[in-house]
Design a protein around this motif. Structure first.
Motif, PDB file in Angstrom:
ATOM      1  N   UNK A 111       0.831  -1.200   0.000  1.00 56.22           N
ATOM      2  CA  UNK A 111       0.000   0.000   0.000  1.00 56.22           C
ATOM      3  C   UNK A 111       0.865   1.248   0.000  1.00 56.22           C
ATOM      4  N   UNK A 112       2.159   1.085   0.240  1.00 54.59           N
ATOM      5  CA  UNK A 112       3.143   2.159   0.103  1.00 54.59           C
ATOM      6  C   UNK A 112       4.498   1.495  -0.012  1.00 54.59           C
ATOM      7  N   UNK A 113       5.542   2.281  -0.298  1.00 56.02           N
ATOM      8  CA  UNK A 113       6.873   1.700  -0.428  1.00 56.02           C
ATOM      9  C   UNK A 113       7.371   1.076   0.871  1.00 56.02           C
ATOM     10  N   UNK A 114       6.865   1.572   1.991  1.00 55.96           N
ATOM     11  CA  UNK A 114       7.349   1.095   3.286  1.00 55.96           C
ATOM     12  C   UNK A 114       6.327   0.240   4.025  1.00 55.96           C
ATOM     13  N   UNK A 115       5.163   0.024   3.423  1.00 56.36           N
ATOM     14  CA  UNK A 115       4.106  -0.721   4.101  1.00 56.36           C
ATOM     15  C   UNK A 115       3.612  -1.861   3.229  1.00 56.36           C
ATOM     16  N   UNK A 116       3.877  -3.088   3.649  1.00 59.92           N
ATOM     17  CA  UNK A 116       3.446  -4.272   2.925  1.00 59.92           C
ATOM     18  C   UNK A 116       2.051  -4.695   3.397  1.00 59.92           C
ATOM     19  N   UNK A 117       1.116  -4.836   2.481  1.00 59.05           N
ATOM     20  CA  UNK A 117      -0.241  -5.234   2.844  1.00 59.05           C
ATOM     21  C   UNK A 117      -0.366  -6.750   2.825  1.00 59.05           C
ATOM     22  N   UNK A 118      -0.840  -7.360   3.916  1.00 56.59           N
ATOM     23  CA  UNK A 118      -1.042  -8.804   3.925  1.00 56.59           C
ATOM     24  C   UNK A 118      -2.410  -9.205   3.363  1.00 56.59           C
ATOM     25  N   UNK A 119      -3.192  -8.212   2.922  1.00 60.82           N
ATOM     26  CA  UNK A 119      -4.567  -8.458   2.499  1.00 60.82           C
ATOM     27  C   UNK A 119      -4.687  -8.355   0.978  1.00 60.82           C
ATOM     28  N   UNK A 120      -5.422  -9.279   0.379  1.00 63.40           N
ATOM     29  CA  UNK A 120      -5.666  -9.252  -1.062  1.00 63.40           C
ATOM     30  C   UNK A 120      -6.515  -8.035  -1.412  1.00 63.40           C
ATOM     31  N   UNK A 121      -6.124  -7.331  -2.477  1.00 59.66           N
ATOM     32  CA  UNK A 121      -6.828  -6.116  -2.885  1.00 59.66           C
ATOM     33  C   UNK A 121      -7.095  -6.133  -4.390  1.00 59.66           C
ATOM     34  N   UNK A 122      -8.053  -5.283  -4.785  1.00 58.04           N
ATOM     35  CA  UNK A 122      -8.376  -5.184  -6.202  1.00 58.04           C
ATOM     36  C   UNK A 122      -8.743  -3.749  -6.539  1.00 58.04           C
ATOM     37  N   UNK A 123      -8.626  -3.413  -7.817  1.00 61.64           N
ATOM     38  CA  UNK A 123      -8.959  -2.081  -8.279  1.00 61.64           C
ATOM     39  C   UNK A 123      -9.654  -2.197  -9.630  1.00 61.64           C
ATOM     40  N   UNK A 124     -10.669  -1.362  -9.856  1.00 68.72           N
ATOM     41  CA  UNK A 124     -11.357  -1.359 -11.140  1.00 68.72           C
ATOM     42  C   UNK A 124     -10.552  -0.545 -12.139  1.00 68.72           C
ATOM     43  N   UNK A 125     -10.421  -1.075 -13.345  1.00 66.12           N
ATOM     44  CA  UNK A 125      -9.612  -0.429 -14.368  1.00 66.12           C
ATOM     45  C   UNK A 125     -10.374  -0.369 -15.691  1.00 66.12           C
ATOM     46  N   UNK A 126      -9.935   0.534 -16.558  1.00 76.79           N
ATOM     47  CA  UNK A 126     -10.518   0.632 -17.895  1.00 76.79           C
ATOM     48  C   UNK A 126      -9.411   0.607 -18.929  1.00 76.79           C
ATOM     49  N   UNK A 127      -9.776   0.154 -20.119  1.00 78.06           N
ATOM     50  CA  UNK A 127      -8.835   0.064 -21.216  1.00 78.06           C
ATOM     51  C   UNK A 127      -8.383   1.455 -21.660  1.00 78.06           C
ATOM     52  N   UNK A 128      -7.103   1.586 -21.977  1.00 78.48           N
ATOM     53  CA  UNK A 128      -6.550   2.851 -22.459  1.00 78.48           C
ATOM     54  C   UNK A 128      -6.128   2.656 -23.908  1.00 78.48           C
ATOM     55  N   UNK A 129      -6.693   3.444 -24.800  1.00 79.80           N
ATOM     56  CA  UNK A 129      -6.420   3.267 -26.221  1.00 79.80           C
ATOM     57  C   UNK A 129      -5.201   4.046 -26.696  1.00 79.80           C
ATOM     58  N   UNK A 130      -4.989   5.212 -26.114  1.00 81.17           N
ATOM     59  CA  UNK A 130      -3.892   6.060 -26.581  1.00 81.17           C
ATOM     60  C   UNK A 130      -2.950   6.408 -25.432  1.00 81.17           C
ATOM     61  N   UNK A 131      -1.697   6.016 -25.570  1.00 79.50           N
ATOM     62  CA  UNK A 131      -0.702   6.321 -24.552  1.00 79.50           C
ATOM     63  C   UNK A 131       0.669   6.388 -25.212  1.00 79.50           C
ATOM     64  N   UNK A 132       1.508   7.331 -24.818  1.00 84.11           N
ATOM     65  CA  UNK A 132       2.839   7.434 -25.431  1.00 84.11           C
ATOM     66  C   UNK A 132       3.764   6.276 -25.090  1.00 84.11           C
ATOM     67  N   UNK A 133       3.477   5.539 -24.011  1.00 83.43           N
ATOM     68  CA  UNK A 133       4.380   4.465 -23.616  1.00 83.43           C
ATOM     69  C   UNK A 133       3.784   3.081 -23.792  1.00 83.43           C
ATOM     70  N   UNK A 134       2.477   2.991 -23.936  1.00 81.28           N
ATOM     71  CA  UNK A 134       1.833   1.683 -24.002  1.00 81.28           C
ATOM     72  C   UNK A 134       0.830   1.666 -25.150  1.00 81.28           C
ATOM     73  N   UNK A 135       1.098   0.852 -26.132  1.00 76.84           N
ATOM     74  CA  UNK A 135       0.233   0.770 -27.296  1.00 76.84           C
ATOM     75  C   UNK A 135      -0.569  -0.525 -27.225  1.00 76.84           C
ATOM     76  N   UNK A 136      -1.891  -0.411 -27.227  1.00 80.16           N
ATOM     77  CA  UNK A 136      -2.723  -1.606 -27.260  1.00 80.16           C
ATOM     78  C   UNK A 136      -2.491  -2.334 -28.573  1.00 80.16           C
ATOM     79  N   UNK A 137      -2.112  -3.594 -28.492  1.00 79.50           N
ATOM     80  CA  UNK A 137      -1.909  -4.379 -29.696  1.00 79.50           C
ATOM     81  C   UNK A 137      -2.312  -5.811 -29.412  1.00 79.50           C
ATOM     82  N   UNK A 138      -1.900  -6.725 -30.281  1.00 79.07           N
ATOM     83  CA  UNK A 138      -2.298  -8.121 -30.120  1.00 79.07           C
ATOM     84  C   UNK A 138      -1.608  -8.797 -28.948  1.00 79.07           C
ATOM     85  N   UNK A 139      -0.603  -8.135 -28.352  1.00 78.82           N
ATOM     86  CA  UNK A 139       0.148  -8.754 -27.271  1.00 78.82           C
ATOM     87  C   UNK A 139      -0.098  -8.119 -25.910  1.00 78.82           C
TER      88      UNK A 139
END
Length: 252
Positions: free
Chosen positions: A152-180
């Motif tokens: 949960x931070x660089x100095x704090x290790x979480x022992x609990x399973x967590x999840x976050x909702x995410x959405x697809x990003x189509x345009x990014x200078x560092x990450x291009x959505x492709x077949x891989x």
């Protein structure tokens, strides 16, 4: 603890070249049985270092970079829990690991083919808390959950399973959505990137179908959050390779 094992744990902690952990910032705590396919890869002597997903009676899917520095005899697979502080946890001894032969480490452009398999010695005891997940294609909605045992931070290790909702990003200078690769960002919070220590190898799950569509591979934000998305390896690009080992894996 042997000197070799002590040095290995130290290297994993401090060496940027062998940095194999990722985390989930801005995440919610999972409930019991919510993600019965998610497992923790944990040092026999030491902390957990990566996340994985059950895809067969004896097989876990994770990231290749989780497996190329730690011998299989030095870690175990923890299943059936959302909390790694329990005194009694269901641990499975590792029989073998298989790294995708096409894996190339590239933190700047994004790892290529960053998936691997872990085979346990005995079959999983399937129940409501331990069960496999099907693999599939990302649907057009682009709504997903990323799940992991991250810090949960660089100095704090979480022992609990967590999840976050995410959405697809189509345009990014560092990450291009492709077949891989799938690029994704959090739907909440100020930064796009939310992954870092402990989440590597964790699943990206399509909320529409409930199927695993990606494996957590890289965060360009380097655990600090930032404008760039997180990168996941697409399952459809590697289904033939996965099924060549995991005969009971289901891909639809």
């Amino acid at each position: 603890m042997s000197i070799l094992l002590s040095l290995l744990i130290l290297i994993i902690t401090v060496n940027g070249e062998i940095e194999i952990q990722r985390k989930l910032f801005q995440a919610q705590q999972a409930t019991i049985g919510q993600f019965p396919y998610v497992v923790a890869l944990k040092m026999i002597i030491g902390a957990h270092f990566c996340t994985g997903s059950i895809i067969g009676e004896q097989w876990i899917l994770t990231a290749a970079h989780c497996l190329n520095v730690i011998p299989p005899e030095n870690f175990t697979v923890i299943a059936g829990t959302i909390r790694l502080t329990r005194k009694k946890m269901e641990g499975y001894a590792v029989d073998n690991v298989v790294v995708n032969p096409g894996y190339i480490r590239d933190e700047e452009q994004g790892n290529i083919g960053d998936i691997g398999l872990v085979k346990i010695k005995e079959k999983f005891n399937f129940s409501k808390l331990v069960e496999p997940i099907q693999l599939g294609l990302l649907q057009n909605s682009g709504s997903m959950f990323a799940v992991g045992w991250g810090r949960v931070s660089r100095t704090s290790r979480s022992p609990v399973l967590r999840y976050v909702e995410m959405v697809n990003v189509q345009n990014s200078p560092v990450c291009v959505n492709d077949e891989f690769r799938i690029c994704a960002k959090s739907v909440t919070g100020r930064s796009a990137a939310v992954l870092c220590s402990g989440d590597s190898g964790g699943p990206l799950v399509d909320t529409t179908t409930g199927k695993l569509v990606g494996v957590n591979s890289v965060s360009w934000a380097q655990c600090e959050g930032g404008p760039h998305p997180d990168g996941f390896i697409r399952m459809e690009a590697h289904d033939t390779w996965i099924k060549s080992y995991v005969k009971d894996a289901v891909f639809e």
